[in-house]
Design an enzyme around this catalytic site. Structure first.
Site, PDB file in Angstrom:
ATOM      1  N   SER A 106     -37.503  -9.430 -14.090  1.00  8.84           N
ATOM      2  CA  SER A 106     -36.616  -8.457 -14.738  1.00  8.84           C
ATOM      3  C   SER A 106     -36.607  -7.089 -14.078  1.00  8.84           C
ATOM      4  O   SER A 106     -35.779  -6.248 -14.439  1.00  8.84           O
ATOM      5  CB  SER A 106     -37.004  -8.313 -16.210  1.00  8.84           C
TER       6      SER A 106
ATOM      7  N   GLU B  62     -66.733  23.625  32.720  1.00 13.86           N
ATOM      8  CA  GLU B  62     -65.348  23.694  33.186  1.00 13.86           C
ATOM      9  C   GLU B  62     -64.810  25.104  33.420  1.00 13.86           C
ATOM     10  O   GLU B  62     -63.953  25.300  34.270  1.00 13.86           O
ATOM     11  CB  GLU B  62     -64.437  22.980  32.168  1.00 13.86           C
TER      12      GLU B  62
END
Length: 662
Positions: free
Chosen positions: A285, A18
């Site tokens: 609880s 590239e």
């Protein structure tokens, strides 16, 4: 993937293919443009591109793919700006992590897995060259589309690597002879090492980004998971379950709401149902915390005394698990020993609407029934929401929405979302949060949560057990981490154990997690003379009960929690954030516990003189108490000595009754 973890040969393959002069130009390669022009002219077709890697990165991150002169000019300008702000290695690192390489793969790590089922470190030279050949035409050059075309393109890249001097002729020839052996991989989340968490991320992702963005794909997600803690969580649940007994665990950083570990069941392959986020179970609880938090916020003192004695609330006759009474006890003692009678009296005195509003502010999003058994955890919640609510106390009264995603980046590298967008809600004042935390510390040091004791740091938390021990809970926290554990059967069968089993599982996880966390102390208690109530208590009579307070539903990750209205609250707590999906309380037909005024017990503003327990003749009751459960499963966590010689023995954890109409 960090630059140094990307193999040198892979970097060289992309540079050769590239931008061979990448380290020589300043973003635009005039020599490369001339070379590409000559090559393309001689061949009569476009064989070589002229865009540098820096220009390609600028296009990926900032620009579109349209073919126009204006886009090329903008690309050149942005490339020069990138060169000024980033080093060459930083530019190459970002490019290799963001470039689209076909088959839905963005970046070299994804592509290596997608095409070859390998990490980049295990790729051969030929496989690296194959990936480097993809950027100009990811579909046309894809080996999944045409193996022959992909091999030709690979060989072209190998020739360029040889020309530049990255590889020798013999290395290039050996790589050309190498067969291109594909091994396409399944989606990575299918092999997730935290499958319940990953699945939850997938379910929640549409709530973070727009549908069109999600459909386009290419998103990079940074999650909140701590993998070492996740391993410890998995092991803790595995070691705390047997047969078909299921378990779930969720651990959250209370200071930012990040979910650090999540276990939704014993075996994801056998059951994908997430019991941490999808299972609605009675919390027992553990819900009492909200009752006492509302009491403290209304101005009550933790030393305020209530009479633990028989009570008849319009036909509803709650009982303590032990079928005995303690006489006059303080709020702290009642919470430490999980006394049912006192919790119901406190809910009545503070006001059920106030309790519900505080629960909403702290993170409870499920529907809550407006009747006395709410104090004992009779309304279903998820483990995630109640754990995050406890985190509000650890964070000095500030609630943050629990979330699994820290950051989302699109295919161009733009940040679409960061969890810093989630803003805290001041659910309780810091003083009230500190007092409730102090009360919950007693639960661990001398109450029902002793199995969760950690010897080197402060721990606060609460146990919970439902009727016939069908659900076993422990929610506990240190200043930096809040963790919730649930154990039970999917078919609601009795477990034959107690909530200490959940506390042991919590201990097994936390003893590993705290290796990464230095000991910290909880905030100091406030000066009682300087405290101001957040709201006024409003007594609840039987005629005030009935109906369902509808929860706000799913989480809003951008605006904090949405709250249900509570008319009696009169805006005393900080205002709820505006929401387009606001909720309202609906008084649906529910069994009313009294059509006449309830038989009232005295409410104490100050500690009364010591009083004997009221006599109690067993009679009709809304719930029959079950026998005490057997010893918990493998209670291996150390139990600390009581802080005071006169501390009462550890009580058997009471259970939340199933409410019935009298």
């Amino acid at each position: 993937m960090p630059f140094k973890q990307i193999p040198l040969r892979l970097r060289q393959a992309f540079l050769a293919a590239e931008d061979r002069r990448f380290y020589e130009h300043s973003g635009i390669d005039l020599f490369g443009i001339a070379r590409a022009s000559v090559t393309n002219l001689l061949s009569g077709q476009v064989q070589e591109g002229a865009s540098t890697i820096t220009q390609q990165l600028a296009r990926i991150v900032f620009l579109s793919q349209e073919r126009s002169l204006q886009r090329k000019l903008n690309e050149a300008l942005m490339a020069q700006k990138l060169e000024q702000e980033l080093t060459k290695d930083q530019i190459l690192e970002q490019y290799l992590n963001l470039v689209y390489l076909g088959a839905g793969a963005y970046g070299v790590a994804d592509a290596a897995w997608t095409y070859f089922s390998k990490p980049v470190q295990d790729l051969s030279l030929g496989e690296m060259a194959t990936l480097a050949g993809l950027p100009p035409a990811p579909t046309a050059y894809s080996p999944l589309v045409s193996l022959e075309v992909a091999q030709e393109r690979r060989n072209s890249v190998l020739s360029r690597m040889q020309e530049v001097g990255f590889i020798t002729p013999s290395e290039a020839e050996a790589a050309r002879r190498e067969p291109l052996a594909l091994k396409p991989a399944a989606p990575k989340y299918a092999q997730s090492l935290a499958p319940y968490f990953t699945d939850y991320v997938r379910q929640e992702l549409p709530r973070f980004v727009a549908p069109d963005v999600l459909e386009y794909g290419g998103l990079t997600l940074k999650t909140t998971l701590n993998y070492r803690w996740q391993q410890a969580a998995d092991q803790a649940i595995q070691n705390s379950t047997y047969g078909s007994l299921q378990g779930a665990l969720v651990s959250i950083d209370p200071r930012d709401g990040a979910i650090r570990a999540m276990v939704g069941g014993v075996d994801f392959n056998r059951s994908q149902f997430n019991r941490a986020t999808q299972a609605y179970r009675q919390p027992g609880s553990t819900f009492k915390m909200f009752v006492y938090a509302a009491a403290i916020a209304s101005g009550m003192s933790p030393s305020q005394v209530y009479l633990d004695a028989a009570i008849n609330l319009g036909g509803y006759k709650p009982q303590n698990f032990s079928r005995s009474f303690s006489g006059s006890i303080s709020l702290t003692q009642a919470l430490t020993n999980s006394v049912n009678i006192v919790a119901i009296k406190v809910l009545r005195d503070v006001g059920i609407d106030n309790v519900i509003r505080v629960a909403r502010q702290m993170g409870i999003r499920a529907d809550l029934a407006r009747y006395y058994p709410l104090a004992l955890g009779a309304s279903d919640v998820t483990l995630l929401e109640i754990t995050s609510a406890y985190g509000t106390l650890a964070n000095q009264g500030k609630y943050l929405t629990p979330h699994p995603i820290a950051e989302i980046i699109d295919h161009r590298g733009r940040v679409l979302y960061q969890d810093k967008q989630i803003k805290p809600v001041q659910a309780l004042d810091p003083g009230s949060a500190a007092i409730v935390t102090s009360m919950l510390e007693r639960v661990v040091t001398s109450g029902t949560g002793a199995a969760a004791y950690l010897p080197d740091r402060a721990v606060a938390g609460k146990t919970g057990t439902t009727e016939q021990a069908r659900d076993l809970w422990f929610i506990g926290y240190i200043p930096q981490l809040v963790t919730g554990v649930w154990l039970g059967y999917d078919n609601f069968a009795p477990t034959g154990s107690g909530s200490s089993a959940a506390a042991v599982a919590w201990y097994r996880f936390m003893v590993e997690a705290i290796k990464d966390l230095p000991p910290e102390k909880f905030p100091p208690l406030p000066n009682p003379d300087q405290r101001k109530p957040l709201f006024k208590a409003q007594f609840t009579s039987g005629s005030d009960l009935g109906g369902i307070d509808r929860g706000p539903g799913r989480y809003d990750y951008g605006a904090g929690i949405e709250l249900a209205d509570s008319p009696s609250f009169a805006g005393s707590l900080p205002a709820a954030p505006a929401s387009n999906a606001g909720s309202s309380r609906s008084r649906d037909p529910e069994p009313e516990y009294s059509s006449e005024p309830a038989a009232e017990e005295p409410r104490y503003e100050d500690a009364p003189p010591e009083a004997p327990a009221e006599s109690f003749e067993p009679g009709p009751s809304a719930v029959e108490a079950e026998p005490a459960p057997p010893a918990p499963v493998e209670p291996q966590a150390p139990v600390p000595p009581p802080p005071e010689p006169t501390a009462p023995p550890l009580p058997v954890e009471p259970t939340a009754p199933q409410p019935q109409a009298p």
